[in-house]
Structure formats: structure tokens, C-alpha cells
Design a protein around this motif. Sequence first.
Motif, short mmCIF file in Angstrom:
data_model
loop_
_atom_site.label_atom_id
_atom_site.label_comp_id
_atom_site.label_asym_id
_atom_site.label_seq_id
_atom_site.Cartn_x
_atom_site.Cartn_y
_atom_site.Cartn_z
N PRO A 105 0.95 -1.25 0.02
CA PRO A 105 -0.23 -0.02 -0.09
C PRO A 105 0.82 1.31 0.06
O PRO A 105 1.84 1.12 0.51
N SER A 106 0.42 2.37 -0.74
CA SER A 106 1.01 3.47 -0.82
C SER A 106 1.14 4.06 0.67
O SER A 106 0.15 3.94 1.52
N PRO A 107 2.24 4.94 0.95
CA PRO A 107 2.44 5.53 2.30
C PRO A 107 1.24 6.57 2.57
O PRO A 107 0.94 6.90 3.73
N SER A 108 0.57 7.19 1.46
CA SER A 108 -0.37 8.07 1.89
C SER A 108 -1.59 7.34 2.65
O SER A 108 -2.27 8.07 3.50
N ILE A 109 -1.88 6.22 2.18
CA ILE A 109 -3.16 5.62 2.58
C ILE A 109 -2.72 5.05 4.35
O ILE A 109 -3.36 5.41 5.12
N SER A 110 -1.65 4.71 4.65
CA SER A 110 -1.33 4.43 6.00
C SER A 110 -1.22 5.76 6.74
O SER A 110 -1.39 5.81 8.03
N ASP A 111 -0.71 6.92 6.16
CA ASP A 111 -0.71 8.20 6.86
C ASP A 111 -2.24 8.66 7.16
O ASP A 111 -2.53 9.12 8.21
N GLU A 112 -2.97 8.38 6.17
CA GLU A 112 -4.55 8.52 6.37
C GLU A 112 -4.94 7.78 7.37
O GLU A 112 -5.70 8.55 8.36
N LYS A 113 -4.87 6.73 7.62
CA LYS A 113 -5.18 5.86 8.79
C LYS A 113 -4.90 6.04 9.88
O LYS A 113 -5.28 6.26 11.05
N ARG A 114 -3.41 6.44 9.74
CA ARG A 114 -2.75 6.98 11.10
C ARG A 114 -3.20 8.29 11.63
O ARG A 114 -3.66 8.30 12.86
N LEU A 115 -3.75 9.07 10.87
CA LEU A 115 -4.26 10.36 11.30
C LEU A 115 -5.70 10.06 11.81
O LEU A 115 -6.26 10.82 12.92
N ARG A 116 -6.38 9.25 11.13
CA ARG A 116 -7.76 9.00 11.55
C ARG A 116 -7.65 8.11 13.16
O ARG A 116 -8.70 8.60 13.78
N LEU A 117 -6.96 7.36 13.04
CA LEU A 117 -6.93 6.62 14.46
C LEU A 117 -6.46 7.66 15.50
O LEU A 117 -6.91 7.60 16.63
N LYS A 118 -5.63 8.75 15.06
CA LYS A 118 -5.13 9.73 16.12
C LYS A 118 -6.36 10.75 16.36
O LYS A 118 -6.40 10.82 17.71
N LYS A 119 -7.21 11.04 15.57
CA LYS A 119 -8.31 11.82 15.51
C LYS A 119 -9.31 10.96 16.54
O LYS A 119 -9.78 11.76 17.66
N ARG A 120 -9.51 9.65 16.26
CA ARG A 120 -10.57 9.21 17.22
C ARG A 120 -10.11 8.92 18.50
O ARG A 120 -10.67 8.89 19.66
N LEU A 121 -8.69 8.70 18.80
CA LEU A 121 -8.01 8.72 20.12
C LEU A 121 -8.20 10.03 20.93
O LEU A 121 -8.42 9.90 22.00
N ASN A 122 -7.94 11.08 20.35
CA ASN A 122 -8.04 12.26 21.04
C ASN A 122 -9.35 12.80 21.26
O ASN A 122 -9.79 13.19 22.34
#
Length: 107
Positions: free
Chosen positions: A70-87
Amino acid sequence: MTEKRADYRKKQAKGKNNLLNKVKAAFDDSSTVDTSDVDVNPDFTRDQSERRPLEGNGLEDYQKVAVNSPSPSISDEKRLRLKKRLNISIFVVTILIILVLLALFYL
């Protein structure tokens, strides 16, 4: 004849100490490994005909794996989404804790 309980306990105690010593030795850098019993033939050489050459330069397989990953942009999007949910979840939990404390002390 079966062994007595005391003998069994002695064996178990020796086993525990032995295990502890093995763990300590694994992390000890000062210990040396005895290689005197290793049988090594310094005159051994492998015949070149036994080795099979790698076709091409081996990059083809690596490129296939890189394309399928998978491209790094997809993993970055997933990471940001999880970070937002955690916050958001941390914020909700703190609000709930404050409400519970207010309810305990003022009601």
C-alpha cells in the motif's frame, strides 16, 4: 522405586537456579563461548557448479513486492484517522470523569 518428595524438590530447585543462570549468561557480555569442540574444516570449498546463478539482478521480485504494497499516503490517512479518534475518546473520558466527580461531591 519412586523418588521422594524431598529429592523432587531438590531437582526443581536446581532447575530454577539453572534457568536463572542461563538467563543471566544470555545477557552477560563478559562470558566467552568455547568453540574448541566445533569441527570446522578450513580446507572446505564449495564447487562453483553447485551454485545456481540468480537470473537478472534480482530487482524484478523486489519491484513486484513494492508495487503490491500500500502507498504511504493510505497508511498516513489511517494513522491520522486513528489519532483523531483517540483524541476524541480521551476528551470524552475526561469530560465523563469531571461529571462523575461533580456528581459525587455536589449532589
